[in-house]
Motif scaffolding. Structure first.
Motif, short mmCIF file in Angstrom:
data_model
loop_
_atom_site.label_atom_id
_atom_site.label_comp_id
_atom_site.label_asym_id
_atom_site.label_seq_id
_atom_site.Cartn_x
_atom_site.Cartn_y
_atom_site.Cartn_z
N SER A 54 -4.42 7.72 -1.73
CA SER A 54 -3.58 6.65 -1.16
C SER A 54 -4.26 6.05 0.07
O SER A 54 -4.18 4.85 0.30
CB SER A 54 -2.17 7.14 -0.85
OG SER A 54 -2.14 8.09 0.19
N LEU B 24 0.85 -1.19 0.00
CA LEU B 24 0.00 0.00 0.00
C LEU B 24 0.88 1.24 0.00
O LEU B 24 1.32 1.70 1.05
CB LEU B 24 -0.92 0.00 1.22
CG LEU B 24 -1.87 -1.19 1.33
CD1 LEU B 24 -2.50 -1.25 2.71
CD2 LEU B 24 -2.92 -1.11 0.24
N ALA C 129 -0.52 -6.16 5.33
CA ALA C 129 -0.20 -4.95 4.57
C ALA C 129 1.26 -4.57 4.72
O ALA C 129 1.89 -4.81 5.75
CB ALA C 129 -1.08 -3.80 5.04
N ALA D 293 -6.87 3.58 -0.98
CA ALA D 293 -6.30 2.26 -1.26
C ALA D 293 -6.14 1.46 0.04
O ALA D 293 -6.37 0.25 0.07
CB ALA D 293 -4.97 2.39 -1.98
N VAL D 294 -5.78 2.14 1.12
CA VAL D 294 -5.69 1.47 2.42
C VAL D 294 -7.08 0.98 2.84
O VAL D 294 -7.24 -0.15 3.30
CB VAL D 294 -5.08 2.41 3.49
CG1 VAL D 294 -5.13 1.77 4.87
CG2 VAL D 294 -3.65 2.78 3.12
#
Length: 149
Positions: free
Chosen positions: A13, A5, A32, A16-17
């Protein structure tokens, strides 16, 4: 599944997490790897700082700071993660991080905080998409998703 990630401080961003968290809440075993890539020092920074170690320390601290919001999201869900702050060309460095950590996938925002760089050189996400040996999921902004999301 281990997911890289990349986090640059942009809302995309973090989206996306949240995507990775959503996969975990749907039953996927997610590990992750949070990554932030600081661009290499330019000549001016080297001349002003006089000490490359100072620049490295400042970049590392900036990278850790940039990852804080993503860490908070993962901590709130109890998801395991590793972190990496690196320096260099963002796209190629991210691909190297994915390989080094044995990631099965990369999930990243469609565009990040470097608008000028994206306009001139092509987006980091596009470069990662083409250079990665593992699948890359590009997370779009909610407005880009239309009625789906």
């Amino acid at each position: 599944m281990k997911i890289l990630l990349p986090v640059d401080g942009s809302e995309l961003s973090l989206a996306a997490v949240r995507f990775a968290i959503d996969l975990a809440t749907k039953g996927l075993q997610v590990e992750a790897v949070l990554a932030n890539v600081q661009e290499a020092s330019n000549l001016y920074e080297l001349l002003v700082a006089h000490d490359p170690e100072v620049l490295d320390r400042v970049a590392a601290e900036a990278g850790v700071h940039t990852l804080q919001a993503a860490r908070a999201l993962l901590d709130a869900q109890g998801l395991a993660y590793e972190m990496e702050v690196a320096r260099g060309d963002p796209a190629h460095t991210l691909v190297e991080i994915a390989e080094r950590f044995g990631c099965d996938m990369i999930a990243m925002g469609a565009r990040g905080n470097s608008a000028l760089r994206s306009a001139m050189l092509g987006s980091v996400s596009n470069e990662v998409l083409h250079a990665s040996a593992v699948p890359v999921v590009i997370v779009k902004a909610p407005a880009d998703l239309g009625d789906e999301g």
